[in-house]
Design an enzyme around this catalytic site. Structure first.
Site, PDB file in Angstrom:
ATOM      1  N   SER A  14       0.815  -1.213   0.000  1.00  0.00           N
ATOM      2  CA  SER A  14       0.000   0.000   0.000  1.00  0.00           C
ATOM      3  C   SER A  14       0.853   1.269   0.000  1.00  0.00           C
ATOM      4  CB  SER A  14      -0.953   0.002   1.203  1.00  0.00           C
ATOM      5  OG  SER A  14      -0.247  -0.153   2.417  1.00  0.00           O
ATOM      6  N   LYS A 109       9.564   1.900   7.966  1.00  0.00           N
ATOM      7  CA  LYS A 109       9.541   2.378   9.351  1.00  0.00           C
ATOM      8  C   LYS A 109       9.765   1.197  10.290  1.00  0.00           C
ATOM      9  CE  LYS A 109       6.521   6.307   8.351  1.00  0.00           C
ATOM     10  NZ  LYS A 109       5.246   7.004   8.640  1.00  0.00           N
ATOM     11  N   THR A 140       1.867   9.777   7.266  1.00  0.00           N
ATOM     12  CA  THR A 140       1.257   9.478   5.970  1.00  0.00           C
ATOM     13  C   THR A 140       0.440   8.201   6.019  1.00  0.00           C
ATOM     14  OG1 THR A 140       3.355   8.429   5.373  1.00  0.00           O
ATOM     15  CG2 THR A 140       2.980  10.626   4.515  1.00  0.00           C
ATOM     16  N   LYS A 194       6.647   5.290  17.144  1.00  0.00           N
ATOM     17  CA  LYS A 194       5.241   5.724  17.079  1.00  0.00           C
ATOM     18  C   LYS A 194       4.298   4.545  16.914  1.00  0.00           C
ATOM     19  CE  LYS A 194       4.570   5.276  12.406  1.00  0.00           C
ATOM     20  NZ  LYS A 194       3.405   4.755  11.657  1.00  0.00           N
ATOM     21  N   ASP A 247       3.775  12.090  13.195  1.00  0.00           N
ATOM     22  CA  ASP A 247       3.469  10.681  12.957  1.00  0.00           C
ATOM     23  C   ASP A 247       2.797  10.050  14.169  1.00  0.00           C
ATOM     24  OD1 ASP A 247       3.391   8.578  11.206  1.00  0.00           O
ATOM     25  OD2 ASP A 247       5.547   8.290  11.078  1.00  0.00           O
ATOM     26  N   SER A 257      -4.898   3.551  10.920  1.00  0.00           N
ATOM     27  CA  SER A 257      -3.655   2.957  11.422  1.00  0.00           C
ATOM     28  C   SER A 257      -3.874   1.499  11.807  1.00  0.00           C
ATOM     29  CB  SER A 257      -3.155   3.738  12.641  1.00  0.00           C
ATOM     30  OG  SER A 257      -2.177   2.994  13.342  1.00  0.00           O
ATOM     31  N   ARG A 258      -3.131   0.598  11.172  1.00  0.00           N
ATOM     32  CA  ARG A 258      -3.223  -0.822  11.519  1.00  0.00           C
ATOM     33  C   ARG A 258      -2.749  -1.066  12.948  1.00  0.00           C
ATOM     34  NH1 ARG A 258      -1.213  -1.360   5.996  1.00  0.00           N
ATOM     35  NH2 ARG A 258       0.919  -1.694   6.716  1.00  0.00           N
ATOM     36  N   ASN A 259      -1.754  -0.293  13.379  1.00  0.00           N
ATOM     37  CA  ASN A 259      -1.234  -0.469  14.735  1.00  0.00           C
ATOM     38  C   ASN A 259      -2.266  -0.066  15.782  1.00  0.00           C
ATOM     39  OD1 ASN A 259       1.696  -1.201  14.160  1.00  0.00           O
ATOM     40  ND2 ASN A 259       1.449   0.656  12.955  1.00  0.00           N
TER      41      ASN A 259
END
Length: 339
Positions: A14, A109, A140, A194, A247, A257-259
């Protein structure tokens, strides 16, 4: 060797696709390589990345490419956008195919699994000192970037001319603002820490705690990031910028955000494996937590939030126990070096 493309992007997930779309939309011929030939063929056929960014058309200047040698021969500018746990492996594959004038930038990241090393150390170990290096980091979400929504990021590197060239390549007056930064180390760290704090914020919201708790985690998470950053030679001011505070706020507060969603699932009582399956894509923060925890322990840096997330993910702890432990910590001044 003459360029046949302005830049080559390695990684057709992605974020890699979103960056390639942004570059191509900015008038730059961009090759996009992915490790799965079938996926690349689908991109060519559909002119869209339906697996990761459905409904967004690939610009004409974006060229999917399944052959790594062809992709790396096309341009001396190479943007690596792969998960941190395969970063070294992709560089190993690329090494014999790189041009003499290649320049490497990554938007990955994270840190190296097991060791907690910065990716610049991994890159130097694999490639030596032959090539200029740079890192791209900031708040982003791939879907928004690919859709052309306004976004701002930072870039830092080992070679000033390369950094400025990247600013020119990436910057777009109507979609992407790029800030040059001189803290190569700091930009790399922010993107890893983050993710850990985003998991903690998600767990807090999943438990049912409110905005007060989430904001406290973001604020104290920034303290942890800054403390670890200074311990490895980064500039504290970097973490007040795009790759730090920016971020952190984005990832902790938005369900794209997947996290954060991973943390939400954990807070609602799901197990670690069950929560990962529900997300359906790589949750970088899962590995990042171990990486950051390992680095902090090695350096003797106190990071209570990170430690509690680590206990939940790797030692069988629960989000409720993590919250209780953080609240039970000894009372201290907000401005003390340790929490």
């Amino acid at each position: 060797m003459k360029n046949t493309a302005d830049i080559t992007v390695l990684g057709a997930g992605s974020y890699g696709t979103a960056l390639a779309i942004s570059l191509a939309s900015n008038g730059h011929r961009t090759l996009l390589w992915g490790h799965d030939p079938e996926h690349i063929e689908n991109l060519k056929r559909d002119r869209a990345n339906e697996a990761f960014l459905p409904g967004i058309t690939l610009p004409d200047l974006l060229v999917p490419e399944a052959d790594l040698a062809t992709a790396l021969a096309a341009s001396n500018n190479v943007l690596v956008v792969v998960p941190s746990h395969v970063f070294g492996l992709v560089l190993e594959q690329a090494k014999p195919l790189l041009r003499e004038d290649s320049r490497i930038v990554w938007a990955t990241k994270g840190l190296e699994p097991e060791t907690g090393r910065l990716l610049q150390e991994v890159a130097r170990e694999v490639l030596g000192d032959k090539y200029p290096l740079a890192v791209l980091s900031g708040p982003t979400f791939a879907k928004e970037l690919a859709a052309g929504m306004p976004t701002a990021i930072s870039v830092a590197g080992t070679d000033e001319s390369f950094t400025q060239d990247l600013v020119e390549l990436l910057h777009s007056s109507n979609r992407l603002r790029v800030y040059a930064n001189d803290d190569f180390t700091g930009l790399q760290l922010g993107g890893a820490v983050k993710n850990v704090i985003a998991i903690s914020a998600g767990m807090s919201d999943g438990i049912g705690f409110g905005a007060n708790a989430r904001t406290a985690l973001i604020t104290r998470g920034l303290v942890e990031l800054t403390r670890l950053g200074e311990a490895i030679g980064a500039q504290a001011s970097t973490f007040m910028g795009m790759a730090g505070l920016g971020d952190l706020v984005l990832t902790c507060t938005d369900n794209q955000s997947r996290n954060r969603r991973f943390g939400l699932a954990l807070g609602k009582g799901q197990g670690v494996e069950e929560a990962q399956v529900e997300i359906g894509q790589v949750v970088e923060g899962y590995r990042n937590t171990k990486e950051v925890y390992t680095l902090a322990k090695r350096l003797g840096v106190e990071m209570p939030i990170t430690e509690q997330v680590y206990k939940v993910l790797y030692q069988g702890g629960t989000p409720h126990e993590a919250a209780k432990s953080l609240l039970a910590r000894e009372k201290k001044s907000e401005t003390e070096d340790s929490e």
